[in-house]
Design an enzyme around this catalytic site. Sequence first.
Site, PDB file in Angstrom:
ATOM      1  N   ARG A   1       0.840  -1.192   0.000  1.00 54.46           N
ATOM      2  CA  ARG A   1       0.000   0.000   0.000  1.00 54.46           C
ATOM      3  C   ARG A   1       0.874   1.240   0.000  1.00 54.46           C
ATOM      4  NH1 ARG A   1      -3.651  -2.331  -1.361  1.00 54.46           N
ATOM      5  NH2 ARG A   1      -5.746  -2.552  -0.526  1.00 54.46           N
TER       6      ARG A   1
ATOM      7  N   GLU B   1      -2.277   7.698  -4.557  1.00 51.26           N
ATOM      8  CA  GLU B   1      -2.498   7.187  -5.913  1.00 51.26           C
ATOM      9  C   GLU B   1      -3.966   7.383  -6.325  1.00 51.26           C
ATOM     10  OE1 GLU B   1      -1.366   3.039  -4.851  1.00 51.26           O
ATOM     11  OE2 GLU B   1      -3.343   2.500  -5.546  1.00 51.26           O
TER      12      GLU B   1
ATOM     13  N   HIS C   1      -0.719  -0.065  -9.724  1.00 53.16           N
ATOM     14  CA  HIS C   1      -1.436  -0.933  -8.763  1.00 53.16           C
ATOM     15  C   HIS C   1      -2.079  -2.135  -9.482  1.00 53.16           C
ATOM     16  CE1 HIS C   1      -3.645  -0.878  -4.625  1.00 53.16           C
ATOM     17  NE2 HIS C   1      -3.502  -2.110  -5.070  1.00 53.16           N
TER      18      HIS C   1
END
Length: 326
Positions: free
Chosen positions: A240, A269, A287
Amino acid sequence: MTKPNVLVARATFPDVLERLQQQFEVESNQDDTIFSTEELHRRMQGKDAVIMTSSERLSAEVIAANTHLKAICNVAVGYNNIDVAAASNAGIMVTNTPDVLNETTADYAWTLLMANARRVSESEHFLRAGKWTNWRFDQFLGADVHGATLGILGMGRIGQAVARRSMGFDMQVIYHNRSRLAPELEARANNARYVGKEELLRSADHLVLVLPYSAETHHVIGAAELALMKPTATLVNIARGGIVDDVALIAALREKRIASAGLDVFENEPALHPDFLTLPNVVLTPHIGSGSEKTRRAMADCASANLVAALSGERPPNLINPQVLK
Ligand code: 8YV
């Protein structure tokens, strides 16, 4: 009998949606519009449950305004996007999608580790820019993976899957975790050796972060931790954004205090710090760690199964806050 109402807040596989539509009144979002908090709140009115991803945030405030929900089903193993305590207070079930993504995400940690160590992105950019006019003996020299020390911070199911893959590379595995693994799990994880965080940082040639994000893990890798790492070390974050202090990492990479980083997750993000784009010694991806077709399907199915159970009065297989059933 009226069907329960469900919001599927992000685009999903059409067949997964069709199956949900057979049982529920479904409001979907196949255009994949990114809802603002207000819009998400508006769409949750009259719904019994919501399926969402880790990109959507459900704060205590939004949850307090939607206590009519029975279940919040995240299509992710991480659930730091949801204020679980607020959901529990409101008696709302929260579910996630663990296990189905362990192996795919571990594969991806290795993708970034190896791309990083052998400077794949940097050299490809060079080639694409038409700069490869001459083969050189000392061009893009990288770090070896085989025989190196692999460090893993966060040794849960994904961390252990990352460690197992190191056997074929004759690596030594060291790890740090809240608690030490049982000896048989350490043995399966390529005889991983439990060490303190400082030793992990000092000794790892390649360090992989696989921690869940929480207030306790915020910036666990900051300037002080990066300063302990070898100048030749590489860092991979598949967990994360927010676990790493991105500003401190950018400075360390720019000043070559560590060799390189492979990053799939970022603070804020998708609006990553623009300075990352100016660094040659990073591999940056949006991601996609769990993003194989098979695994994303398994995640969608898992979230649906949790939702179906929650709305049928059964215990969802991946209930995070079982106290709400009491
Ligand atoms: C998700 C992830 O695909 O599972 C997680 O926690 O980070 C990814 O696998 C992504 O967060 C979308 O929900």
